[in-house]
Write a protein that holds these residues in place. Structure first.
Motif, PDB file in Angstrom:
ATOM      1  N   VAL A   1      57.278  -2.055  67.166  1.00 41.12           N
ATOM      2  CA  VAL A   1      56.628  -1.719  66.167  1.00 41.12           C
ATOM      3  C   VAL A   1      55.162  -2.874  65.820  1.00 41.12           C
ATOM      4  N   ARG A   2      55.514  -3.629  65.919  1.00 40.93           N
ATOM      5  CA  ARG A   2      54.880  -5.233  65.809  1.00 40.93           C
ATOM      6  C   ARG A   2      53.386  -4.731  66.914  1.00 40.93           C
ATOM      7  N   LEU A   3      54.603  -5.108  67.875  1.00 48.44           N
ATOM      8  CA  LEU A   3      53.674  -5.363  69.045  1.00 48.44           C
ATOM      9  C   LEU A   3      52.359  -3.782  69.826  1.00 48.44           C
ATOM     10  N   THR A   4      53.026  -2.717  69.272  1.00 44.49           N
ATOM     11  CA  THR A   4      52.335  -1.654  68.971  1.00 44.49           C
ATOM     12  C   THR A   4      51.142  -1.619  68.380  1.00 44.49           C
TER      13      THR A   4
ATOM     14  N   VAL B   1      50.521   6.574  69.402  1.00 48.05           N
ATOM     15  CA  VAL B   1      51.267   7.740  69.962  1.00 48.05           C
ATOM     16  C   VAL B   1      52.423   6.086  69.896  1.00 48.05           C
ATOM     17  N   PRO B   2      52.462   5.329  70.829  1.00 49.39           N
ATOM     18  CA  PRO B   2      53.682   4.315  70.671  1.00 49.39           C
ATOM     19  C   PRO B   2      53.847   3.800  69.444  1.00 49.39           C
ATOM     20  N   PHE B   3      52.604   3.430  68.415  1.00 55.59           N
ATOM     21  CA  PHE B   3      53.503   3.031  67.179  1.00 55.59           C
ATOM     22  C   PHE B   3      53.810   4.601  66.394  1.00 55.59           C
ATOM     23  N   LEU B   4      53.018   5.661  66.241  1.00 54.76           N
ATOM     24  CA  LEU B   4      54.311   6.086  65.288  1.00 54.76           C
ATOM     25  C   LEU B   4      55.460   6.794  66.013  1.00 54.76           C
ATOM     26  N   GLY B   5      55.528   7.265  67.562  1.00 52.70           N
ATOM     27  CA  GLY B   5      56.765   7.104  68.309  1.00 52.70           C
ATOM     28  C   GLY B   5      58.129   6.241  67.479  1.00 52.70           C
ATOM     29  N   LEU B   6      57.988   4.849  68.046  1.00 48.94           N
ATOM     30  CA  LEU B   6      58.955   3.607  67.446  1.00 48.94           C
ATOM     31  C   LEU B   6      58.867   3.670  65.954  1.00 48.94           C
ATOM     32  N   THR B   7      57.843   3.918  65.636  1.00 48.71           N
ATOM     33  CA  THR B   7      57.942   3.803  63.745  1.00 48.71           C
ATOM     34  C   THR B   7      58.963   4.323  63.399  1.00 48.71           C
TER      35      THR B   7
ATOM     36  N   GLN C   1      50.368  14.184  74.223  1.00 46.93           N
ATOM     37  CA  GLN C   1      51.236  13.107  73.016  1.00 46.93           C
ATOM     38  C   GLN C   1      52.020  13.274  72.214  1.00 46.93           C
ATOM     39  N   ALA C   2      52.180  14.789  71.376  1.00 44.33           N
ATOM     40  CA  ALA C   2      53.501  15.512  71.135  1.00 44.33           C
ATOM     41  C   ALA C   2      54.813  15.188  71.911  1.00 44.33           C
ATOM     42  N   GLU C   3      54.839  15.776  72.670  1.00 40.23           N
ATOM     43  CA  GLU C   3      55.783  15.164  73.875  1.00 40.23           C
ATOM     44  C   GLU C   3      56.384  13.888  73.904  1.00 40.23           C
ATOM     45  N   ARG C   4      55.286  12.851  73.948  1.00 34.00           N
ATOM     46  CA  ARG C   4      55.417  11.429  73.958  1.00 34.00           C
ATOM     47  C   ARG C   4      55.908  10.811  72.640  1.00 34.00           C
ATOM     48  N   LEU C   5      55.463  11.543  72.107  1.00 30.41           N
ATOM     49  CA  LEU C   5      56.059  10.611  70.879  1.00 30.41           C
ATOM     50  C   LEU C   5      57.154  10.795  70.858  1.00 30.41           C
ATOM     51  N   THR C   6      58.082  12.007  70.862  1.00 33.15           N
ATOM     52  CA  THR C   6      58.951  12.900  71.045  1.00 33.15           C
ATOM     53  C   THR C   6      59.711  11.963  71.558  1.00 33.15           C
ATOM     54  N   VAL C   7      59.341  11.510  72.374  1.00 37.66           N
ATOM     55  CA  VAL C   7      60.131  10.936  73.658  1.00 37.66           C
ATOM     56  C   VAL C   7      60.527   9.233  72.815  1.00 37.66           C
ATOM     57  N   LEU C   8      59.674   8.796  72.657  1.00 36.63           N
ATOM     58  CA  LEU C   8      59.514   7.466  72.534  1.00 36.63           C
ATOM     59  C   LEU C   8      60.665   7.701  70.838  1.00 36.63           C
TER      60      LEU C   8
END
Length: 867
Positions: free
Chosen positions: A493-496, A503-509, A774-781
């Motif tokens: 999360v810190r890296l993203t 999207v990576p930040f939101l998904g991992l958060t 982006q919603a799909e990628r967020l759910t996967v992450l």
């Protein structure tokens, strides 16, 4: 509350719970029955294939004459009936209705044979039904004759054809027996067995075959046979005159044997021998001769290992299935939360709402449990307590969890809960407990590796230590995974957070701040993957060792052995058989070591050609360097250190030791043996052929009818088709597939449980410009980190369990007697399982976003506002 109305409203969750319960109860109730049926079949085959002399009960009485002599056949039947009344349960249920009795002399020398020829007299209660007379006639009477001024009994006897050919006992000849109490025999017939393969002859092999014996310290061979005598001869057969023994054989009927009764069989054998010796009269001084306790002990050793593996994998299956059912119950109760909250707000009592959840859960799981339990009756096997207990445990766990969760959640009316807050810091007590569990698991694994089991599993049953260590290791791995799970996510999360894409930040958060139930699948996926990988590793190790054992037992793709010489034309015909690519001839024999009575096995073969024949196989052969003097030879450890010495074979040969080998594939595993070049004799006498290629065994048997044909494929099939081996392999496969299915279901249910919260978050983000992709990628992450971390932990656990269990699980009984210890790293199954989980997660994410796109944003946001 009306349960049927609730079930109709939440029909989807109820249906999922019903199907999961049905599958769990079917597996928990059906697999134990199948396994126990296989255990019973394995015991029956073990008793059926063992020599009858070992499996049956034989009462032996050595007569001292007088009242112990039995003069009539009817007396043997009376004693047989008395013996059967002494056999305690459950052993008496194994006895076949028909047995037989015999009276035989032993160590009866032929007069003036120098103590090298022995002809004993034998009477069989059913001998007339067991043999055919091929020459002469059956003996009928006993008379007298004068010899050296005394009158001695003259017995009419019949001998087997082998005794006539090898011992010179011709038809019509008369022989004097004994060295002090003399008797005469007249050979009036030559017989052969009606069915030489009948298990009956295992008890009477001395009558059907000639036996050669070399006594310790003597060079000459002794020859033994037993001649058949008629019923009338019993009147003149006495323990006063010669060595005489009576035998009553109580055959074992293997078809009624059961593995659950094995401990009772052992105790019954001891009790039968004790009761027999306490009987007065004829039985005084009698003994029980049987190898049944040894056979049962070997079976119990193999059975204990099978049961250990079964308990481990079935225990893992039960835990995983209960975990998935608990997830499904959570899904159902979360769907009921809104209605239950209103009920509590309107004055509903806590028992009322908890009872409603428990009732609806029971309404969902009870039909599935009954259906699974009923379908388990289609499986073969006895009804074990686990068959009845398993469905009760499943139903009880589901109902109790539903009531407990609702009671805790709704303990206070309108209790406010924050779902967006990260889990609180664990207490010191909880951390201490978790550290203690991890420490005990590691200590248990270390003790299991170093000191083995605390009990003899074959005699005392399963060692609880062996069964608890894998459970403790699984729990420890799950605790470590759950505790360490957030830390790599926080780092990511810190890296993203420093990157431009949101999207990576939101998904991992969202993954890092997931509600507590989102980590719950770790407790399901980890044991599922761990047990699946463990089963895969065990199956792979056993399969590889089985192949090695088959090669070592035969020593070549095909081997032909014969007690007689194989002429050159026969060898040439073997070469011409379709599929034969190479033939290596060999000579085998028993030779004299030095000028003493010591004997050793020997094989003369071209090792270089044999090595070429074995190219590409898992076994190898040593090479024999040239000797400076004498014939180069490889010897076993028992002959090591003799340097150059002589052996007596076709001629006197001087051999020089060039190396020591522990065993020779296909021929020797222990004892005294020698390996020499093929051309050591002036005229090689070939009696063994080593063959490569894919020739059919039946075709080779037609060319060499007097030989015994063995193949590597046949040896492997014999190992794999053993009932215990096939049961272990089949169960491991079924459990692996079932656990993979449960793991995938757990991922899907996890997606469904968080669907509402995820839909609300995505709806808010879509108003801020989040696209569908982006919603799909967020759910996967959001889902993938949990799957990846758990898959890695499960993989490590499954690969480590075989090494951790170490000497506690001996699989040699299923691998041709070879120890299974070097487990190769096979990542095919773990990779397939992890890939399947990832695919399901991705598909679930896409399906969820597709459904979310069809929803009105306003409707979602209004619902969010209301809450």
């Amino acid at each position: 509350m009306r349960l049927l109305l609730l079930a109709r409203v939440h029909l989807g969750a109820v249906a999922v719970l019903l199907l999961l319960t049905l599958s769990a109860c079917l597996l928990v109730s059906g697999l134990p029955r199948v396994m126990q049926a296989a255990f019973d079949q394995a015991l029956r085959e073990s008793l059926a294939t063992a020599p009858a002399q070992h499996a049956d009960l034989t009462a032996v009485l050595r007569s001292n004459g007088g009242d112990q002599d039995l003069r009539e056949p009817a007396l043997f039947q009376v004693q047989d009936e008395r013996l059967r009344t002494l056999v305690p349960a459950p052993l008496n249920g194994l006895l076949a209705p028909a047995g037989h009795a015999s009276a035989k002399t032993y160590n009866t020398p032929v007069y003036a044979s120098g103590g090298r020829t022995f002809v004993n007299l034998g009477w069989l209660s059913d001998g007339d039904r067991r043999v055919d007379w091929v020459e002469g006639r059956a003996p009928r009477e006993v008379s007298q004759m004068r010899w050296r001024g005394t009158t001695i009994p003259l017995f009419e006897v019949g001998v087997v054809g082998e005794a006539r050919d090898r011992m010179g006992l011709g038809l019509g000849e008369t022989k004097i027996l004994g060295e002090s109490d003399y008797a005469a025999i007249k050979i009036v017939g030559i017989f052969r067995a009606k069915d030489a393969a009948d298990r009956y002859w295992s008890h009477n092999g001395d009558i059907l075959n000639v036996r050669q014996v070399q006594q310790t310290g003597k060079l000459d061979l002794e020859w033994y046979t037993t001649a058949l005598i008629p019923d009338a001869a019993l009147t003149r057969l006495s323990g006063d005159d010669r060595n005489l023994s009576y035998q009553w054989v109580l055959p074992i009927d293997h078809r009624s044997a059961g593995a659950l009764d094995v401990p009772g069989y052992d105790a019954a054998v001891d009790e039968f021998e004790r009761l027999m010796r306490l009987q007065p009269g004829v039985y005084a001084g009698s003994t029980l001769s049987t190898g049944l306790p040894t056979l049962l002990g070997e079976f119990r050793t193999a059975l204990a290992t099978a049961q250990t593996i079964m308990f481990l994998v079935l225990g893992g299956l039960l835990v995983v299935s209960l975990g998935v059912i608990v997830l499904a119950v959570r899904l159902l109760t979360e769907r009921m939360d809104h209605g239950l909250t209103l009920t509590r707000a309107r004055g509903g009592s806590l028992p009322q709402v908890a009872g409603a959840a428990a009732g609806l859960t029971g309404l969902a799981v009870a039909p599935g449990a009954l259906a699974g339990y009923a379908l388990s009756y289609l499986f073969p096997g006895p009804m074990l307590p686990l068959v009845h207990l398993g469905p009760v445990v499943v139903v009880g766990t589901a109902v109790a969890f539903a009531a407990a969760r609702v009671a805790v959640t709704h303990r206070a009316p309108l209790h406010e809960r924050r779902d967006d807050v990260v889990a609180a810091r664990p207490s010191a007590r909880r951390i201490t407990l978790e550290v203690l569990v991890i420490g005990l698991a590691l200590a248990g694994a270390y003790l299991l590796r170093t000191r083995g089991l605390t009990t003899q599993v074959a005699q005392d049953g399963q060692d609880p230590f062996l069964l608890l260590v894998p459970l403790a290791l699984t729990l420890a791995a799950a605790l470590i995974t759950m505790r360490c799970y957030p830390y790599p996510l926080r780092l990511l999360v810190r890296l993203t957070a420093r990157t431009r894409p949101a999207v990576p930040f939101l998904g991992l958060t969202r993954a890092a701040r997931a509600r507590s139930f989102s980590v719950l699948p770790v407790l399901i996926l980890l044991p599922a993957l761990g047990v699946s990988v463990f089963a895969s590793v065990i199956s792979s190790g056993v399969a590889g060792t089985q192949g090695l054992a088959a090669w070592q037992s035969v020593g070549a793709p095909v081997k032909i052995t014969s007690e007689r010489e194989l002429p050159a034309d026969v060898v040439e015909r073997v070469r011409q058989v379709p599929g034969v690519t190479r033939v290596v001839p060999a000579q085998t024999a028993t030779v004299q070591v030095g000028h003493t009575a010591e004997r050793a096995e020997i094989i003369a073969v071209d090792l270089a050609r044999w090595r070429e024949l074995l190219t590409g196989t898992p076994i190898s052969l040593p090479s024999v360097p040239a000797a400076s003097s004498g014939i180069p030879a490889l010897v076993s450890q028992e002959l090591h250190g003799r340097g150059t010495f002589e052996i007596g074979w076709q001629s006197r040969l001087r051999i020089t030791t060039q190396g020591v080998i522990p065993a020779l594939p296909g021929f020797f595993t222990e004892g005294k043996f020698i390996v020499v070049p093929f051309d050591v004799n002036q005229r090689p006498v070939v009696n063994t052929l080593l063959i490569s290629g894919d020739a059919q065994e039946t075709a080779l048997a037609r060319v060499v009818p007097q030989g015994r044909v063995e193949s590597r494929a046949g040896a492997l099939a014999a190992i794999q088709h053993d009932p215990l081996t096939s049961t272990v392999s089949g169960t491991l496969l079924v459990v692996t597939v079932a656990l993979a299915g449960y793991a995938l279901v757990a991922v899907v249910i996890t997606l469904v449980i968080g669907a509402a919260d995820r839909a609300k978050a995505l709806s808010f983000l879509r108003t801020l410009g989040l696209s569908d992709r982006q919603a799909e990628r967020l759910t996967v992450l959001e889902i993938l980190p949990m799957i990846v971390v758990t898959a890695l932990a499960g993989l490590a656990l499954g690969l480590g369990l075989p090494a951790a269990l170490g000497p506690g699980v001996d699989l040699s009984a299923y691998a041709g007697g070879l120890p299974v210890g070097d487990y190769e790293l096979d990542l095919v199954t773990p990779t397939a399982l992890a890939a399947g989980l990832a695919v399901v997660a991705v598909l679930g994410a896409y399906a969820h976003t597709a459904i979310s796109r069809r929803r009105s944003l306003g409707a979602v946001l209004r619902v969010g506002d209301l809450t």
